[in-house]
Design an enzyme around this catalytic site. Structure first.
Site, PDB file in Angstrom:
ATOM      1  NE  ARG A 178     -40.639  40.824 -30.981  1.00 35.15           N
ATOM      2  CZ  ARG A 178     -39.360  41.171 -30.986  1.00 35.15           C
ATOM      3  NH1 ARG A 178     -38.766  42.365 -31.703  1.00 35.15           N
ATOM      4  NH2 ARG A 178     -38.205  40.460 -30.387  1.00 35.15           N
ATOM      5  CB  CYS A 225     -39.423  36.270 -16.972  1.00 37.67           C
ATOM      6  SG  CYS A 225     -38.794  36.231 -18.838  1.00 37.67           S
ATOM      7  CG  HIS A 244     -44.765  42.407 -19.428  1.00 36.02           C
ATOM      8  ND1 HIS A 244     -44.484  42.170 -18.133  1.00 36.02           N
ATOM      9  CD2 HIS A 244     -44.063  41.655 -19.898  1.00 36.02           C
ATOM     10  CE1 HIS A 244     -43.394  40.708 -17.612  1.00 36.02           C
ATOM     11  NE2 HIS A 244     -43.541  41.056 -19.404  1.00 36.02           N
ATOM     12  CG  HIS A 288     -34.724  36.726 -15.651  1.00 36.62           C
ATOM     13  ND1 HIS A 288     -35.592  37.302 -14.505  1.00 36.62           N
ATOM     14  CD2 HIS A 288     -35.331  37.019 -16.745  1.00 36.62           C
ATOM     15  CE1 HIS A 288     -36.849  37.884 -15.327  1.00 36.62           C
ATOM     16  NE2 HIS A 288     -36.668  37.840 -16.433  1.00 36.62           N
TER      17      HIS A 288
HETATM   18  N1  GLN Z   1     -30.975  40.524 -19.014  1.00 36.05           N
HETATM   19  C1  GLN Z   1     -32.377  39.970 -19.610  1.00 36.05           C
HETATM   20  C2  GLN Z   1     -33.129  41.423 -19.709  1.00 36.05           C
HETATM   21  O1  GLN Z   1     -32.915  42.319 -18.868  1.00 36.05           O
HETATM   22  C3  GLN Z   1     -33.605  39.422 -19.713  1.00 36.05           C
HETATM   23  C4  GLN Z   1     -34.615  39.145 -20.571  1.00 36.05           C
HETATM   24  C5  GLN Z   1     -35.943  38.337 -20.225  1.00 36.05           C
HETATM   25  O2  GLN Z   1     -35.724  37.995 -19.500  1.00 36.05           O
HETATM   26  N2  GLN Z   1     -36.063  38.066 -22.112  1.00 36.05           N
HETATM   27  O3  GLN Z   1     -33.656  42.126 -21.076  1.00 36.05           O
HETATM   28 ZN    ZN Z   2     -37.415  38.134 -17.962  1.00 30.83          ZN
END
Ligand code: GLN
Ligand code: ZN
Length: 744
Positions: free
Chosen positions: A505, A633, A684, A631
């Protein structure tokens, strides 16, 4: 040991190939389109090209073993036989076992993949347990050395150092098992390797110990001392260069300088002020004065000055890059579309090698530096004026209680409201439309039409499933950062500027080169179209300033904070426009908030201050009744938990399914009292969670968070998944929310 000379060098080089030849070959091999011999042939050609190019450029010392089929940490694990039994049991060939570790295989998950320090490169995390028996099981660095030697080139093999290897590895959960206890047996294996390299004719070896630019415990420093005392006392060995990069080597400089290693590499770009201890007087100092991980041309006089100040403090000073060049694209000359003023400021791997050679000649040969004209970055006085006029109230919203009441009045959402993170599956139809647009067989209007029909389908799908807060699905975005970079002034895109992110990637990070501004609204037409199709609220979707910076090459002539604020202002304007167009909820994603955290904890505070400040600048212009979501992650939020609270978003959705909602308790502990959507579904994996297990997760969360503040959503966006999984998974998610709501 004879008196040593090293000379100009770089700490590593890209390996994917100038036209991503390695990506194409490995993917062809995985697809069964070429055999192993075909794959090895491509690899051999890439290695030879690299060595020949670096030799022709005039470097004195050429790094070897920089090639990898996937990742250098994985290479090291395999070299020393740290292969967990479940992969051995597959009974595959060596190369296929290697790829099984990297990518998994049917029922076997791959090793964990995680970010390489604060870069966007990912390495595979070795797994160590009480059963791990290190031994020299392969010959990769030796074979690589001999291959170069056959071409008449003597390379300096580069290998992950033993202590960094242990620090990066994951210890299995066995009680009483401590991975540092494996040091002696690992050193036996390194000793054997060094002996064999010396026999093959290697004069130098480079052992990378970047883990020591971060906080190090006394045990870790003692392990470093033990390792290099032991390795430097070996009778048969090449000279040893221990390389550090990405930060200040700090207390470890002294530790290493007291051992018998011949050379130490310091990153003088990231940490120009680091301490030069007296014991370095007997060592070669490899001065990393050319930035190995950013794309700017080096200011040669300044770099020369940095290297020259070391002259009296070391036995020899050599010029180098601050890190491996793995993190930058191959060659600026391959770009044909760049604006001249931007191009004049850039240097990719090839150009940086030339800079190193020039600097070395100036440092030791007294040659004068070539004159360089400097082009000024794009300047926008309007943006600068707005930033200068910022006041604390530009980063503050009304009290949360007041906002929550106004938002509920307007949105009328149920308890445990359901939503998603933004993207929906990127179907082949979407990818095809994009390809046709690129080829010119589809015009802008046709492309827009196709995206709109995709949005209409995604909205209808979400209504059918019964979600409370909808999204438009992000079909128009190739990438959540690139999309915005293409629409903002101050960013440039490259044609061939690929860098490895993980395995095959590759990414082409945008280049943030000047003052950033927004010529026109970026997302408003898509979001308003989506909102026109439904009565339920549709979230506007933006990428936050920190994430935009983290996934771009960022100008280095001003602090990151200043660039972040410019991006934040553009987002602030976008939110205003979204609100004016009737959008009631806006989500600003910051998945990379954790990623840019500096390696040393002493630097965390100032980072978190500006990163959180830029998010607040982007979002705090929103009306009281506009609900701001964020958000996050890529797990491990422990270190930034206070910052999450500091963002002051109305709702934070956060990856949590794999850690079974631990984050909810952590947030509660720091007094976080706003909306939270801990992910209940691990996106995932293709696995579809059933209603019962989502109910269980929600019960855990609901015990800590009242229903009106608890949100129900997946861990992250759905763009890498297919509808075959997404449909049942979201159906179960909605059913689970309903069950828990009704049981209250
Ligand atoms: N809004 C983005 C999505 O849903 C967030 C992606 C991410 O957090 N990497 O793809
Ligand atoms: Zn995310």
């Amino acid at each position: 040991m004879t008196a040593s000379k090293l000379g100009s060098t770089v700490l590593g080089y890209p390996r994917i190939g100038p036209r991503r030849e390695l990506k194409k070959a490995t993917e062809a091999y995985w697809a069964g389109k070429i055999d192993e011999a075909g794959l090895q042939q491509v690899a051999r050609e890439l290695r030879a090209e690299t060595w020949q190019e670096l030799t022709a450029a005039g470097l004195d010392s050429i790094p070897g073993n920089t090639f990898s089929f996937y990742d250098q940490v994985l290479d090291t694990a395999v070299l020393f036989d740290a292969v967990p039994q479940r992969y051995r049991d597959l009974g595959l060939s060596d190369v296929d076992t290697y790829f099984a570790l990297a990518r998994g295989r049917d029922e076997i998950a791959p090793l964990e993949l995680t970010k390489w320090f604060d870069t966007n490169y990912h390495y595979l995390v070795p797994e160590l347990g009480p059963d791990t028996r290190f031994r020299l099981a392969g010959d990769k660095p030796i074979a690589d050395f001999l291959e170069a030697k056959a071409l008449g080139i003597t390379v300096r093999p580069v290998i992950v150092g033993p202590v960094t290897f242990l620090r990066l590895a994951k210890a299995s959960g066995h009680l009483g098992f401590n991975k540092i206890d494996l040091l002696e047996s690992l050193l036996d294996a390194y000793a054997e390797l060094l002996g064999k390299l010396a026999e093959a004719g290697a004069e130098w070896v480079q052992l990378d110990e970047p883990a020591f630019v971060g906080d190090s415990s006394l045990t870790e420093l003692a392990a470093l001392k033990r390792a290099y005392n032991r390795l430097s006392e070996l009778e048969t060995r090449p000279k040893i260069l221990v390389a550090s990069y990405f930060g200040d080597l700090g207390e470890a400089t002294g530790t290493l300088a007291d051992t018998g290693v011949e050379a130490i590499a310091l990153d003088l770009v990231t940490a120009p002020e680091q301490r030069i201890v007296p014991a370095l007087r007997n060592k070669i100092v490899v001065a990393g004065v050319v930035d190995g991980r950013n794309v700017w041309r080096t200011d040669l006089p300044t770099a020369l000055g940095k290297a020259a100040t070391l002259l009296g403090s070391a036995a020899e000073v050599v010029v180098s890059t601050s890190s491996s060049l793995l993190h930058v694209p191959y060659d600026l000359d391959a770009e044909t579309d760049l604006d001249d003023a931007v191009r004049a400021r850039l240097a990719f791997a090839r150009q940086k090698v030339a800079e190193v050679v020039t600097l070395q000649k100036a440092l030791t040969g007294g040659e004068s530096l070539p004159a360089t004209e400097t082009a000024a970055p794009l300047r926008n006085d309007h943006v600068r004026g707005r930033i200068a006029a910022l006041r604390p109230e530009h980063r503050t919203r009304a009290e949360y209680a007041q906002r929550a009441a106004a938002q509920q009045e307007r949105l009328k959402l149920p308890e445990l409201a359901t939503t998603t993170i933004g993207s929906f599956p990127q179907t082949s139809a979407i990818r095809q439309a994009r390809a046709e647009l690129r080829k010119g067989t589809l015009d802008e209007a046709g492309y827009t039409e196709r995206m709109r029909s995709e949005i209409a389908e995604v909205i209808a799908f979400q209504e059918r499933i019964g979600l409370d807060v909808l999204v438009h699905g992000e079909p128009e975005r190739n990438d959540m950062v690139q999309y915005f970079a293409e629409l903002l002034d101050g960013f440039a895109a490259t044609e061939h500027g690929w860098v490895q992110s993980y395995g095959s990637r590759c990414v082409r990070p945008p280049i943030l080169h000047g003052d950033v501004s927004r010529p026109k609204p970026m997302t408003v037409p898509w979001s308003t179209y989506a909102q026109s199709l439904t009565d339920r609220p549709v979230k506007g979707m933006l990428t936050g300033p920190v994430t935009i910076l983290a996934w771009s090459f960022v100008r280095d002539d001003q602090p990151l904070k200043d660039s972040a604020e410019q991006v934040a202002l553009a987002l602030r304007d976008e939110i205003k426009d979204l609100e004016a167009a009737g959008i009631r909820i806006v989500q600003v994603d910051e998945p990379a908030l954790r990623e840019l955290l500096p390696p040393r904890s002493a630097d965390h505070r100032s980072y978190l201050e500006w990163s959180v400040g830029s998010f607040r600048l982007a979002t705090s212009g929103a009306a009281v009744a506009t609900q701001i979501h964020t958000h996050l992650c890529y797990s491990e939020f422990g270190e930034v938990i206070d910052a999450i609270d500091g963002l002051d978003a109305d709702v934070t959705s956060i990856e949590a399914a794999r850690s079974k909602m631990e984050i909810v308790a952590d947030l509660k502990q720091v007094g976080y009292g706003r909306g939270v959507g801990p992910g209940v579904y691990d996106i995932h994996s293709p696995r579809v969670p059933d209603t019962g297990e989502i109910v269980e997760l929600l019960k855990v969360a609901a015990a800590a968070v009242p229903g009106e503040r608890l949100w129900v959503n997946p861990d992250c966006g759905l763009k890498t998944r297919g509808y075959a999984e997404v449909e049942p998974a979201l159906t179960n998610l909605v059913a689970a929310a309903k069950q828990v709501r009704e049981a209250r």
